[in-house]
Design a protein around this motif. Structure first.
Motif, PDB file in Angstrom:
ATOM      1  N   HIS A 168       0.838  -1.208   0.000  1.00 58.32           N
ATOM      2  CA  HIS A 168       0.000   0.000   0.000  1.00 58.32           C
ATOM      3  C   HIS A 168       0.869   1.254   0.000  1.00 58.32           C
ATOM      4  O   HIS A 168       0.561   2.236   0.687  1.00 58.32           O
ATOM      5  CB  HIS A 168      -0.953   0.016   1.208  1.00 58.32           C
ATOM      6  CG  HIS A 168      -1.761  -1.224   1.361  1.00 58.32           C
ATOM      7  ND1 HIS A 168      -2.800  -1.547   0.510  1.00 58.32           N
ATOM      8  CD2 HIS A 168      -1.691  -2.232   2.270  1.00 58.32           C
ATOM      9  CE1 HIS A 168      -3.333  -2.696   0.883  1.00 58.32           C
ATOM     10  NE2 HIS A 168      -2.674  -3.135   1.942  1.00 58.32           N
ATOM     11  N   THR A 288      -2.112   4.046   9.827  1.00 59.10           N
ATOM     12  CA  THR A 288      -3.188   3.781   8.862  1.00 59.10           C
ATOM     13  C   THR A 288      -3.399   2.281   8.687  1.00 59.10           C
ATOM     14  O   THR A 288      -4.536   1.793   8.658  1.00 59.10           O
ATOM     15  CB  THR A 288      -2.850   4.411   7.499  1.00 59.10           C
ATOM     16  OG1 THR A 288      -2.654   5.822   7.657  1.00 59.10           O
ATOM     17  CG2 THR A 288      -3.971   4.156   6.496  1.00 59.10           C
ATOM     18  N   TYR A 289      -2.300   1.536   8.584  1.00 57.72           N
ATOM     19  CA  TYR A 289      -2.387   0.085   8.407  1.00 57.72           C
ATOM     20  C   TYR A 289      -1.867  -0.671   9.639  1.00 57.72           C
ATOM     21  O   TYR A 289      -1.635  -1.883   9.551  1.00 57.72           O
ATOM     22  CB  TYR A 289      -1.604  -0.336   7.158  1.00 57.72           C
ATOM     23  CG  TYR A 289      -2.228   0.173   5.872  1.00 57.72           C
ATOM     24  CD1 TYR A 289      -3.296  -0.496   5.278  1.00 57.72           C
ATOM     25  CD2 TYR A 289      -1.765   1.341   5.274  1.00 57.72           C
ATOM     26  CE1 TYR A 289      -3.872  -0.030   4.112  1.00 57.72           C
ATOM     27  CE2 TYR A 289      -2.338   1.819   4.103  1.00 57.72           C
ATOM     28  CZ  TYR A 289      -3.389   1.137   3.524  1.00 57.72           C
ATOM     29  OH  TYR A 289      -3.966   1.610   2.361  1.00 57.72           O
ATOM     30  N   ARG A 291       1.030  -0.836  11.270  1.00 59.58           N
ATOM     31  CA  ARG A 291       2.245  -1.597  10.956  1.00 59.58           C
ATOM     32  C   ARG A 291       3.475  -0.714  11.143  1.00 59.58           C
ATOM     33  O   ARG A 291       3.386   0.524  11.172  1.00 59.58           O
ATOM     34  CB  ARG A 291       2.207  -2.073   9.497  1.00 59.58           C
ATOM     35  CG  ARG A 291       2.178  -0.911   8.521  1.00 59.58           C
ATOM     36  CD  ARG A 291       2.164  -1.324   7.077  1.00 59.58           C
ATOM     37  NE  ARG A 291       2.023  -0.167   6.201  1.00 59.58           N
ATOM     38  CZ  ARG A 291       2.153  -0.196   4.879  1.00 59.58           C
ATOM     39  NH1 ARG A 291       2.424  -1.347   4.274  1.00 59.58           N
ATOM     40  NH2 ARG A 291       2.006   0.897   4.158  1.00 59.58           N
ATOM     41  N   LYS A 325      -6.378   4.157   2.786  1.00 53.63           N
ATOM     42  CA  LYS A 325      -7.487   3.214   2.568  1.00 53.63           C
ATOM     43  C   LYS A 325      -8.683   3.933   1.960  1.00 53.63           C
ATOM     44  O   LYS A 325      -8.987   5.080   2.283  1.00 53.63           O
ATOM     45  CB  LYS A 325      -7.903   2.603   3.912  1.00 53.63           C
ATOM     46  CG  LYS A 325      -6.868   1.687   4.547  1.00 53.63           C
ATOM     47  CD  LYS A 325      -7.407   1.136   5.862  1.00 53.63           C
ATOM     48  CE  LYS A 325      -6.396   0.192   6.503  1.00 53.63           C
ATOM     49  NZ  LYS A 325      -6.888  -0.331   7.799  1.00 53.63           N
TER      50      LYS A 325
END
Length: 327
Positions: A168, A288-289, A291, A325
């Motif tokens: 992403h 956001t993810y 990670r 996203k």
């Protein structure tokens, strides 16, 4: 005949207009990456002021195994600046005048360009102004050189879909790099050249595992050494990549495209082998993810200077954009 003269006048006017339009267009800067033009009289350059400039702008680059200057410096006397327009991206103009002054002019002779004007009544005044403003000047020059390298990279880019789909993340990797290893949460790209190669690594781990950690410098080193043990080895057994312990890595907290990140610069080596080189590592806290996204560049070029190789890798890494996203 009347029609012929009308056409002649129109053509002449068109040529004149084109020449006028072209002359009004901003000149485009050129020159080698990480090069500064210093406009200063020889007498000042060979004294305390020149020493100050060299100490600041030709200081050793952090994280390289051998000493290499931060920037290459070309010195010219003041009369040359007054005689023609220079097209270097970074120019430092130093003069003795009746007024102490520091001024930054953007795109004064060409574009993009930073021209730093430093003037003072005495040598001591000029040195003081130089010392006070050097950190800002270095930061501006480095950012401009990164942007110049990214512009070069944009001329021919690797297909971004593999990286975008896996991480992403949009990142401008120039052609010449090839994928040498792909795993679920890991990518290794490499570019070969005569005398060595440069590599780019992308990998990710769950952020929850590291969110409460306070000793990020140790955690980054532990994580990159574990990745080296898994995926990056020499030709012989037990020659995995590790962070060289003889030189303490440079570590700092920074921002990478609005995300908190930890920058680490140091030296890698192959365990039980003689191969080594510099690396630059960015650990991005991507909420956001959820990670920890790691972007790392390293090079192996035993017979070459490494500053500009690492600069290219840094310019690639700093082009990274996390794709949001969809709602």
């Amino acid at each position: 005949m009347h029609r012929f003269y009308c056409l002649f006048i129109f053509a002449a006017f068109s040529v004149f207009s084109c020449q006028k339009d072209n002359s009004s267009l901003p000149r485009i800067t050129t020159g080698k990456i990480n090069t500064i033009s210093v406009i200063i009289e020889d007498q000042l350059w060979n004294g305390e002021i020149g020493d100050s400039i060299r100490n600041k702008f030709a200081a050793p680059v952090i994280g390289l195994p051998q000493e290499e200057p931060l920037f290459n410096i070309n010195q010219y006397p003041v009369k040359l600046l007054e005689g023609f327009m220079t097209d270097t991206r970074a120019i430092i103009v130093v003069k003795k005048t009746e007024v102490n002054k520091f001024e930054i002019k953007k795109n004064q002779y060409a574009s993009p360009q930073n021209v730093f004007h430093i003037s003072g009544r005495t040598v001591s005044d000029i040195v003081t102004i130089m010392e006070q403003n050097a950190p800002q000047m270095i930061s501006m020059i480095k950012n401009a050189e990164i942007a110049a390298s990214q512009k070069i990279n944009l001329q021919s880019l690797l297909d971004p879909k593999i990286i975008e789909n896996k991480f992403h993340t949009a990142i401008q990797v120039p052609t010449g790099y090839v994928y040498v290893l792909q795993k679920r949460n890991f990518l290794w790209l490499k570019k070969e050249f005569i005398g060595g190669n440069t590599s780019l690594l992308l990998y990710q781990v769950p952020l929850d595992k590291y969110r409460t950690d306070k000793n990020w410098s140790a955690k980054v080193i532990q994580l990159r050494d574990s990745i080296g043990n898994l995926y990056i080895r020499g030709k012989e057994p037990h020659t995995n990549m590790i962070t060289e312990e003889a030189y303490s890595p440079y570590f700092s907290k920074t921002k990478l495209n609005k995300y908190t990140a930890y920058e680490t610069k140091g030296t890698w080596q192959l365990n039980n082998d003689f191969m080594s080189g510099p690396f630059i590592n960015y650990a991005i806290l991507d909420t956001t993810y959820n990670r920890l996204l790691i972007l790392e560049g390293f090079c192996y070029a035993p017979s070459k200077d490494k500053r500009d190789l690492m600069h290219e890798l840094e310019s690639i890494i700093k082009s990274a954009r996390i794709i949001k996203k969809e709602p």
